[in-house]
Design an enzyme around this catalytic site. Sequence first.
Site, PDB file in Angstrom:
ATOM      1  N   GLY A  53      -6.356   1.255   9.874  1.00 11.74           N
ATOM      2  CA  GLY A  53      -6.010   2.438  10.669  1.00 11.74           C
ATOM      3  C   GLY A  53      -7.259   3.236  10.978  1.00 11.74           C
ATOM      4  O   GLY A  53      -7.870   3.110  12.035  1.00 11.74           O
ATOM      5  N   MET A  56       1.185   8.893  10.123  1.00  8.63           N
ATOM      6  CA  MET A  56       2.466   8.844  10.836  1.00  8.63           C
ATOM      7  C   MET A  56       3.486   9.780  10.209  1.00  8.63           C
ATOM      8  O   MET A  56       4.502  10.090  10.802  1.00  8.63           O
ATOM      9  CB  MET A  56       3.001   7.414  10.860  1.00  8.63           C
ATOM     10  CG  MET A  56       2.227   6.519  11.805  1.00  8.63           C
ATOM     11  SD  MET A  56       2.233   7.142  13.487  1.00  8.63           S
ATOM     12  CE  MET A  56       3.910   6.757  13.958  1.00  8.63           C
ATOM     13  N   ALA A  57       3.205  10.203   8.963  1.00  4.05           N
ATOM     14  CA  ALA A  57       4.107  11.166   8.333  1.00  4.05           C
ATOM     15  C   ALA A  57       3.480  12.561   8.352  1.00  4.05           C
ATOM     16  O   ALA A  57       3.886  13.441   7.613  1.00  4.05           O
ATOM     17  CB  ALA A  57       4.418  10.730   6.910  1.00  4.05           C
ATOM     18  N   GLY A 110       0.831  -1.202   0.000  1.00  7.42           N
ATOM     19  CA  GLY A 110       0.000   0.000   0.000  1.00  7.42           C
ATOM     20  C   GLY A 110       0.861   1.244   0.000  1.00  7.42           C
ATOM     21  O   GLY A 110       1.578   1.502   0.962  1.00  7.42           O
ATOM     22  N   CYS A 122      -3.142   9.682   4.745  1.00  7.31           N
ATOM     23  CA  CYS A 122      -1.991   9.852   3.839  1.00  7.31           C
ATOM     24  C   CYS A 122      -2.179  11.028   2.895  1.00  7.31           C
ATOM     25  O   CYS A 122      -3.261  11.224   2.348  1.00  7.31           O
ATOM     26  CB  CYS A 122      -1.809   8.640   2.934  1.00  7.31           C
ATOM     27  SG  CYS A 122      -1.708   7.115   3.802  1.00  7.31           S
ATOM     28  N   GLY A 181       0.047   4.988  -0.258  1.00  2.71           N
ATOM     29  CA  GLY A 181      -0.843   6.140  -0.357  1.00  2.71           C
ATOM     30  C   GLY A 181      -2.344   5.933  -0.279  1.00  2.71           C
ATOM     31  O   GLY A 181      -3.074   6.910  -0.420  1.00  2.71           O
ATOM     32  N   GLY A 213      -4.018   5.133   2.439  1.00  4.54           N
ATOM     33  CA  GLY A 213      -4.446   5.317   3.823  1.00  4.54           C
ATOM     34  C   GLY A 213      -5.216   6.608   4.038  1.00  4.54           C
ATOM     35  O   GLY A 213      -4.987   7.619   3.356  1.00  4.54           O
TER      36      GLY A 213
HETATM   37  P1  XMP Z   1      -6.189   3.481   6.744  1.00  2.00           P
HETATM   38  O1  XMP Z   1      -6.836   3.803   5.445  1.00  2.00           O
HETATM   39  O2  XMP Z   1      -6.676   2.190   7.299  1.00  2.00           O
HETATM   40  O3  XMP Z   1      -4.630   3.289   6.416  1.00  2.00           O
HETATM   41  O4  XMP Z   1      -6.278   4.606   7.714  1.00  2.00           O
HETATM   42  C1  XMP Z   1      -3.689   2.970   7.376  1.00  2.00           C
HETATM   43  C2  XMP Z   1      -2.318   2.996   6.754  1.00  2.00           C
HETATM   44  O5  XMP Z   1      -1.976   4.297   6.268  1.00  2.00           O
HETATM   45  C3  XMP Z   1      -0.560   4.374   6.147  1.00  2.00           C
HETATM   46  N1  XMP Z   1      -0.097   5.646   6.728  1.00  2.00           N
HETATM   47  C4  XMP Z   1       0.403   6.675   6.027  1.00  2.00           C
HETATM   48  N2  XMP Z   1       0.656   6.821   4.700  1.00  2.00           N
HETATM   49  N3  XMP Z   1       1.410   9.028   5.087  1.00  2.00           N
HETATM   50  C5  XMP Z   1       1.178   7.989   4.240  1.00  2.00           C
HETATM   51  O6  XMP Z   1       1.418   8.121   3.043  1.00  2.00           O
HETATM   52  C6  XMP Z   1       1.184   8.966   6.425  1.00  2.00           C
HETATM   53  O7  XMP Z   1       1.379   9.917   7.183  1.00  2.00           O
HETATM   54  C7  XMP Z   1       0.663   7.724   6.905  1.00  2.00           C
HETATM   55  N4  XMP Z   1       0.323   7.290   8.161  1.00  2.00           N
HETATM   56  C8  XMP Z   1      -0.124   6.022   7.995  1.00  2.00           C
HETATM   57  C9  XMP Z   1       0.020   3.201   6.902  1.00  2.00           C
HETATM   58  O8  XMP Z   1       0.465   2.266   5.946  1.00  2.00           O
HETATM   59  C10 XMP Z   1      -1.173   2.697   7.689  1.00  2.00           C
HETATM   60  O9  XMP Z   1      -1.088   1.341   8.042  1.00  2.00           O
END
Ligand code: XMP
Length: 505
Positions: A378, A415-416, A316, A323, A318, A320
């Site tokens: 998430g 997280m980013a 995956g 994200c 992008g 999320g």
């Molecule tokens: P969902 O859609 O379930 O996705 O909320 C969770 C996943 O999102 C990813 N994730 C990020 N991807 N920037 C990103 O590009 C971010 O700041 C970020 N934070 C989380 C991660 O893979 C998570 O499991």
Amino acid sequence: MSDLRTLVRGCTFDDFLLTPQHSVLERRDPSAIELTSRLSQHLTLKRPLVSANMDTVTRSDMAIAVAEEGGIGIIDRGFRSGEIEPQVREVEIVKRQQHGVINDPYTIGPGAPLAEAAARMRKTGVGTLVVVDSEGRLQGLLTARDLRFVDLGAPPPGDRGHAHSSVADRMTPRSHLIVHSGTLDPAVVEDAMRAHKIKKLPLVGSDDRLIGLVTAKDLITQRQLPFATRDAQGRLRVGAAIGAKGDYLERAAELVRAGVDVIVIDIAHGHSAVMARAIDAFRARFGDMELIAGNVATADGVRFLMERGVNGIKVGIGPGGGCTTRLNTNFGVPQVQALVECRAAAAGQVPLIADGGIRRDGALIQALLFGGDTVMLGGVLAGTTETPGDIVQKAVVIPESHKTVRVPFKVFRGMASLQAIVDRLDVEDAEAADVEALGAEGMEISVPARGSVRPILKDMLKHLCSAISYGGARSLGELQEMFRKDPKRYVIRLSESGRQESFER
Ligand code: XMP
């Protein structure tokens, strides 16, 4: 398969429906339908759910809830660099939550003052200490009840009910205890505990040395939670994330020492030189410790990680909810396309975690059919009681009445996201321009606080079972097999109006 690859190019979950098939199931009951899935090469889950390693999603409370429901939680690494201990503590809490046999029960010497015993119980949160001599031989059991009337004030001379008395004065001595020695048959142990109406059963070796402790509470929980994800000792399983730079090896060492079941090297772009170096260094230091790596979203990315010997792959880039990678960089792969291409490359040799983009329960079965062996969640778990973070009351205007009400919210963030990076790096005092230069690829949002995650997980599982029934299969594995044999039988590519009719409410 190449047909499917063409069909899903550029597509994600909301671009498809699945064609209903002749149903063969009498009941859509998660306790009766097989949902077993592989998390990684050597770890299996009875339910295919993984909570995301995000600092607003998974700490010990979430990891315990998800593992008890048959999935697994991955404790995030969103602690400041060098702060390894807080993450390790979260892992320890999960590992100590439930046991079959407690192999390393908290102990105390018979000569220790009662005040010391009381302090140890407070610190560990454990109500029973096993009393052993300096050779580790069983001497007795001391419970919180034994300390109930102990006065912790100044000692009147000769007062035996005082905290300065020793453990030996208040414990139930060895001669009054029922103990178990020899091979451990859970049914025999349970019968013995029931017959003697005891809540704690010490296990001893032939020389009377303590080798473990069984508690009635653990036996009952084991029975009440038959799907829970447990290790060979009956403890809940848990994973933990590390990065690919900085303190990551030291962090991994401490996590492994704490009994973590799987390490996840989690970086935004897993198909990278940084990742290759990190995997090599990890393998050199930790041998065949179960290792998942990610994220990738292409067949090349999967092959790259497989060649380096990982046991599981997170897919995956992008999708999320938190994200902004695609917005900020324009790179990424729509999640269904990513899953189909990654599955073809993995060829069933290394299990895949479909990570991100699940916004409604119906997307779970898509993630599991198009390519995921398990699904990482998430945003759909955000705002629940088990997520870390405080509830904040926010004023919200009701559109119909224009009245303002106060609604409880919790924060969910990528997280980013800038906020997560700032917290992690301890850069609150940095110049604004320096903080901007960090290059955030996530965002922070408020989500309504909505009670425990457990009914949410249970609903997901029910919906998954309903989907298996609509798909004409008896189990998740069977549906995956049927789908992969003939995807065209299932996949309907939606028109824009079909999509609106299906998902817009
Ligand atoms: P969902 O859609 O379930 O996705 O909320 C969770 C996943 O999102 C990813 N994730 C990020 N991807 N920037 C990103 O590009 C971010 O700041 C970020 N934070 C989380 C991660 O893979 C998570 O499991």
